[in-house]
Design a protein around this motif. Structure first.
Motif, mmCIF file in Angstrom:
data_model
loop_
_atom_site.group_PDB
_atom_site.id
_atom_site.type_symbol
_atom_site.label_atom_id
_atom_site.label_comp_id
_atom_site.label_asym_id
_atom_site.label_seq_id
_atom_site.Cartn_x
_atom_site.Cartn_y
_atom_site.Cartn_z
ATOM 1 N N PHE A 47 0.812 -1.211 0.000
ATOM 2 C CA PHE A 47 0.000 0.000 0.000
ATOM 3 C C PHE A 47 0.853 1.273 0.000
ATOM 4 O O PHE A 47 0.421 2.300 -0.531
ATOM 5 C CB PHE A 47 -0.985 -0.007 1.166
ATOM 6 N N ARG A 66 -6.114 -8.620 -9.581
ATOM 7 C CA ARG A 66 -7.445 -9.138 -9.264
ATOM 8 C C ARG A 66 -7.356 -10.579 -8.752
ATOM 9 O O ARG A 66 -8.068 -10.960 -7.814
ATOM 10 C CB ARG A 66 -8.347 -9.094 -10.500
ATOM 11 N N GLU A 70 -6.262 -10.513 -5.233
ATOM 12 C CA GLU A 70 -7.355 -10.153 -4.327
ATOM 13 C C GLU A 70 -8.200 -11.374 -3.988
ATOM 14 O O GLU A 70 -8.594 -11.575 -2.824
ATOM 15 C CB GLU A 70 -8.216 -9.061 -4.962
ATOM 16 N N LEU A 114 -7.767 -9.933 0.193
ATOM 17 C CA LEU A 114 -7.459 -8.527 0.472
ATOM 18 C C LEU A 114 -7.785 -7.672 -0.749
ATOM 19 O O LEU A 114 -7.389 -8.017 -1.875
ATOM 20 C CB LEU A 114 -5.969 -8.366 0.808
ATOM 21 N N LYS A 115 -8.487 -6.571 -0.544
ATOM 22 C CA LYS A 115 -8.785 -5.647 -1.640
ATOM 23 C C LYS A 115 -7.557 -4.769 -1.871
ATOM 24 O O LYS A 115 -7.236 -3.902 -1.046
ATOM 25 C CB LYS A 115 -10.009 -4.798 -1.325
ATOM 26 N N ASP A 167 -8.326 -0.229 -3.719
ATOM 27 C CA ASP A 167 -9.384 0.133 -2.776
ATOM 28 C C ASP A 167 -9.740 1.614 -2.961
ATOM 29 O O ASP A 167 -8.866 2.480 -2.885
ATOM 30 C CB ASP A 167 -8.891 -0.119 -1.353
ATOM 31 N N GLU A 168 -11.012 1.883 -3.205
ATOM 32 C CA GLU A 168 -11.460 3.267 -3.430
ATOM 33 C C GLU A 168 -11.156 4.179 -2.248
ATOM 34 O O GLU A 168 -10.975 5.381 -2.420
ATOM 35 C CB GLU A 168 -12.965 3.294 -3.719
ATOM 36 N N THR A 169 -11.109 3.631 -1.045
ATOM 37 C CA THR A 169 -10.848 4.463 0.134
ATOM 38 C C THR A 169 -9.375 4.838 0.252
ATOM 39 O O THR A 169 -9.040 5.816 0.929
ATOM 40 C CB THR A 169 -11.271 3.741 1.426
ATOM 41 N N LYS A 170 -8.495 4.082 -0.419
ATOM 42 C CA LYS A 170 -7.056 4.337 -0.318
ATOM 43 C C LYS A 170 -6.491 4.978 -1.589
ATOM 44 O O LYS A 170 -5.688 5.909 -1.512
ATOM 45 C CB LYS A 170 -6.306 3.036 -0.019
ATOM 46 N N THR A 171 -6.884 4.468 -2.738
ATOM 47 C CA THR A 171 -6.356 4.981 -4.011
ATOM 48 C C THR A 171 -7.503 5.178 -5.006
ATOM 49 O O THR A 171 -7.608 4.441 -5.994
ATOM 50 C CB THR A 171 -5.309 4.015 -4.592
ATOM 51 N N VAL A 209 -8.258 3.422 -8.837
ATOM 52 C CA VAL A 209 -9.434 2.569 -9.042
ATOM 53 C C VAL A 209 -10.193 3.016 -10.294
ATOM 54 O O VAL A 209 -10.572 2.198 -11.138
ATOM 55 C CB VAL A 209 -10.353 2.594 -7.806
#
Length: 234
Positions: free
Chosen positions: A131, A171, A174, A179-180, A183-187, A191
């Motif tokens: 990450f 993919r 994953e 594990l995603k 991830d939209e919340t991180k990158t 995405v």
């Protein structure tokens, strides 16, 4: 250019072969794809790439070119008409090559490290490094895309090809690890980029399905385990 003048020696699951396929498709270059069995390498492959004995190999006329990044740059220089793959500005071109080397040599090996982690400690270390690398690539995308859809701006180009060839394996990772990774919340920018890249007409149908790659991962790991068990009995 006749199809017989351009040949690509490759294997479908290879991201490096996919990378060259993207470039050929983007440039609308007619070519013949010659599948290779890497367990029993053909005389043509061994003759065309005697140093590394690996795919991909592009054969243009009777001249073989090896290594995917070298091949993509060759394609861009020989078929110099639009669309260009590498940026025209020397600094931007150098920057793109820097990030290409980072992706191949530093970042994607972290995906393999995560997949091969055998305990929670090694898995946690791999996740952290993975990450960290994705955050660097997220920033690189934001800085180079200028608010457009791809690394080079409005059109898919060199860095998109370099990173995008790994999407199938990401993919698959994953699915395999649970594990995603994207991830939209991180990158969130990456995405969105990945969705645009995968739906591009030059890419459609080239990237193997993740489930196919998961089965390959399981097969490779089973072979490695069998080889280790065999070695321990000798």
């Amino acid at each position: 250019m006749a199809a017989s003048d351009v040949k690509l020696l490759g294997a479908r699951p290879s991201p490096f072969v996919n990378r060259v396929q993207f470039a050929l498709n983007l440039k609308s270059i007619d070519h013949e794809f010659i599948p290779q069995n890497l367990a029993e390498k053909s005389e043509l492959l061994l003759k065309s790439n005697p140093v590394h004995k690996k795919v991909p190999v592009l054969i243009h006329g009777d001249q073989p070119i090896s290594e995917s990044l070298v091949i993509v740059q060759y394609i861009d220089e020989v078929w110099s008409g639009p669309p260009s793959l590498l940026p025209s500005d020397p600094y931007d071109r150098a920057t793109a090559r820097f990030w290409a080397a980072y992706i191949d040599e530093k970042w994607f090996p972290l995906v393999r490290d995560l997949r091969n982690a055998t305990d929670e400690q090694s898995k946690a270390a791999a996740v952290e490094k993975l990450f960290e690398g994705l955050k660097l690539l997220e920033d690189a995308f934001v800085n180079s895309s200028n608010g457009k859809g791809f690394f080079g701006g409005e059109k898919l180009g060199y860095l998109d090809i370099v990173l995008g060839c790994y999407l199938g394996w990401v993919r698959a990772g994953e699915i395999f690890t649970g594990l995603k990774i994207l991830d939209e919340t991180k990158t969130p920018a990456l995405v969105g980029w990945a969705e645009r890249f995968a739906s591009h007409k030059a890419v459609d149908g080239v990237i193997p399905e993740p489930e196919e790659l998961v089965n390959l991962i399981k097969m490779f790991q089973a072979r490695a385990a069998a080889a280790a068990a065999d070695a321990s009995t000798k």
